[in-house]
Design an enzyme around this catalytic site. Structure first.
Site, PDB file in Angstrom:
ATOM      1  N   CYS A  57      -7.973  10.847  -2.309  1.00  0.00           N
ATOM      2  CA  CYS A  57      -7.392  11.746  -3.533  1.00  0.00           C
ATOM      3  C   CYS A  57      -7.617  11.199  -5.034  1.00  0.00           C
ATOM      4  CB  CYS A  57      -5.867  11.982  -3.360  1.00  0.00           C
ATOM      5  SG  CYS A  57      -5.244  13.430  -4.271  1.00  0.00           S
ATOM      6  N   GLU A  59      -5.147  14.148   3.406  1.00  0.00           N
ATOM      7  CA  GLU A  59      -3.741  13.493   2.823  1.00  0.00           C
ATOM      8  C   GLU A  59      -2.564  14.235   3.005  1.00  0.00           C
ATOM      9  OE1 GLU A  59      -2.544  10.640  -1.038  1.00  0.00           O
ATOM     10  OE2 GLU A  59      -3.681  12.508  -1.264  1.00  0.00           O
ATOM     11  N   LYS A 111      -5.093   3.269   0.208  1.00  0.00           N
ATOM     12  CA  LYS A 111      -5.291   4.071  -0.992  1.00  0.00           C
ATOM     13  C   LYS A 111      -4.970   3.071  -2.067  1.00  0.00           C
ATOM     14  CE  LYS A 111      -3.861   8.041  -3.714  1.00  0.00           C
ATOM     15  NZ  LYS A 111      -3.119   9.417  -3.416  1.00  0.00           N
TER      16      LYS A 111
END
Length: 554
Positions: free
Chosen positions: A203, A77, A170
């Site tokens: 993440c 990321e 995300k």
């Protein structure tokens, strides 16, 4: 401009040599992840200049992976733009259903960086996973954005021909207020020519049920790609520790690629084989670019009933907003990694003393009771020159904790390390450069507890010296649903003697409590609450994690 002295290391860890690119009939495939220290640019560089410099580093990494007969490579990321760059660089991304190949289709409306990476995947015949900011027209500009566009923190996947075969936006943002999220979490998957279906998340997503757990439990995904700019938190959520724990608990092959800037808290990558444990990991204390490669055994597909309503959902978007925070401490450990510490003060704990060679204890917090059996002895040679070594507490927690920008239900039974007899010392590493910090030898640990069954997840959680984790043959972890009860009996026990142990725990998430209020701090904890209150407005201005803004204020 921040100056970063980067040690460039290409470390190749291959379990067995690969004779050819994997096929659907191959029992294994070859994967690579990149622990990546980005080029943050020189004075006067634009964001576009920084992106170009990082693309120029990605391409030889792709080539090196292809030389090792790698089938798929994952980048971290924020690696192209570096975190903190907001949306100064953003590109449209083709919908996977359109089967666009940016390398050969010059009419596609993408940034040149995307075209270059598509060509690299095509030229080297390898699947490539990259994270970057995406710009997309608003569904309704009046309601969504005065500029007429929305921005996503997105992953894009190119196949061996350079075609875009997957895209994921995300869903669980960590204070990235310039990004939007889709109305529902995308369950994004892609099939490969070597017979493996991968799921994708990014993440902070790993903490939550959607999309991460849903990919495994609803779609039956057995392989995951995971770009991350993780910030480690002791004693339960350091980067490799969290990746290994999730991979084992869901029994999925897991390809985690980490952004490497340890001085600001970010480091940690690995390839994990579910219940077979880690294959290769790294958690460097200096900025490092490192290529990790491993041969991965394919897993048998799960028997599930797929629910596909949210796959490739490119519809409405909503903006993320931060939730209240109870802030925990930060410190730089001896490895050079800037570390967070969990807010442990609400835990019910019990100090293990040196005289307890074998002991049994039951600790309860709210509705969770945990049974502990511990056999240990002291090795005085493990003490450093000051006569100090880690001591340990049993710990139990059943409640709601803050993840800075969201809250979540947590159930934990743990043995955790401390530097002295006080609870406030737990989760901190000793301030000494000497390696002799472990005088306690654990001959045996057994933890058991009845955890909530529905809307929950229980994971084995281990941490050793140098941020390694226990190998799969060093412990046993079992779950057994209790008939007629909405509970599951979880047992975790060691199978080998351990000297360099930091954490040994059952870490549970209770998703039904997500979004609820955290426990109010006691009078003794007012410093934590005050820090949180003062920093909360600033938190919305900075990228990725609270380490970033605390570092410049304390």
């Amino acid at each position: 401009m921040r100056s970063v002295i980067c040690r460039l290391v290409f470390s190749i860890a291959i379990l067995q040599p690969s004779a050819q690119v994997s096929t659907p009939d191959s029992p294994t495939y070859v994967a690579a992840v990149v622990e990546y220290s980005p080029d943050t640019g020189s004075p006067g560089d634009s964001v576009a200049d920084i992106v170009s410099k990082n693309v120029a580093q990605y391409v030889p990494l792709i080539r090196r992976a292809a030389e090792q007969e790698v089938d798929i490579i994952v980048f971290p990321e924020c690696g192209l733009v570096t975190y903190g760059s907001s949306t100064k660089f953003a590109t449209p991304l083709p919908h996977p259903d359109d089967r666009v190949n940016p390398c050969t289709d010059t009419s596609s409306n993408v940034a040149e960086a995307i075209r270059t990476l598509s060509c690299a995947a095509r030229n080297h015949s390898i699947y490539v996973v990259v994270n970057l900011p995406e710009v997309h027209p608003c569904p309704d500009a009046t309601n969504w954005s005065s500029s007429g566009v929305v921005y996503y923190n997105s992953n894009v996947v190119f196949d061996r021909n350079g075609t875009v075969v997957a895209r994921y936006r995300k869903f669980n943002l960590f204070g990235e207020v310039w990004f939007n999220i889709t109305s529902e979490a995308e369950l994004s998957v892609f099939d490969t020519d070597f017979g493996v279906t991968f799921g994708i998340f990014t993440c902070f997503d790993i903490i939550f049920e959607k999309p991460a757990v849903s990919l495994a439990k609803v779609l039956g995904v057995r392989d995951v790609v995971f770009p991350t700019a993780w910030y480690s938190e002791l004693p339960f959520l350091t980067a490799v520790q969290a990746q290994a724990s999730w991979s084992y608990g869901l029994d999925v092959n897991f390809l985690g690629a980490g952004y490497s800037l340890p001085g600001e808290g970010s480091a940690g990558s690995g390839i994990y084989a579910g219940k077979e444990g880690p294959l290769v990991t790294t958690m460097p204390g200096v900025p490092t670019t490192q290529l990790l490669v491993a041969k991965v055994l394919k897993k048998t597909p799960r028997n599930t009933t797929p629910v596909l309503e949210n796959v490739w959902n490119a519809g409405d978007s909503i903006e993320a907003t931060p939730s209240p925070n109870i802030f925990s401490d930060v410190h730089r450990d001896n490895s050079g990694i800037w570390m967070m510490r969990d807010y442990l003060e609400p835990y019910e704990t019990l100090l293990l003393t040196e005289t307890e060679f074998f002991s049994t204890h039951t600790l309860c917090h709210n509705e969770l009771c945990c049974d502990f059996e511990v056999a240990m002895h002291t090795d005085n040679q493990g003490q450093n020159s000051l006569g100090k070594s880690y001591i340990y507490r049993l710990a139990v927690f059943d409640g709601i904790r803050s993840y800075t920008f969201k809250t979540g239900g947590v159930q934990v039974c743990a043995v955790m390390f401390c530097t002295n007899n006080s609870l406030s010392s737990c989760g901190y590493e000793m301030e000494t450069d000497e390696q002799e910090r472990f005088a306690t030898v654990f001959d045996y640990i057994h933890i058991s507890g009845n955890f909530r069954l529905n809307n929950s997840l229980q994971l084995p959680n281990t941490l050793l010296e140098d941020y390694k984790v226990l190998s799969a043959d060093a412990f046993e972890f079992t779950r057994e649903e209790i008939p007629g009860e909405s509970e599951v009996k979880v047992n975790m026990r060691t199978k080998k003697q351990n000297l360099n142990l930091l954490t040994f725990a059952i870490f549970g998430r209770d998703f039904s409590k997500d979004g609820g209020p955290v426990s109010q701090p006691s009078v003794d904890d007012t410093n934590h609450a005050t820090v949180a209150h003062l920093l909360s407005p600033i938190a919305t201005l900075l990228c990725m994690n609270s380490y970033f803004y605390v570092k410049f204020l304390v």
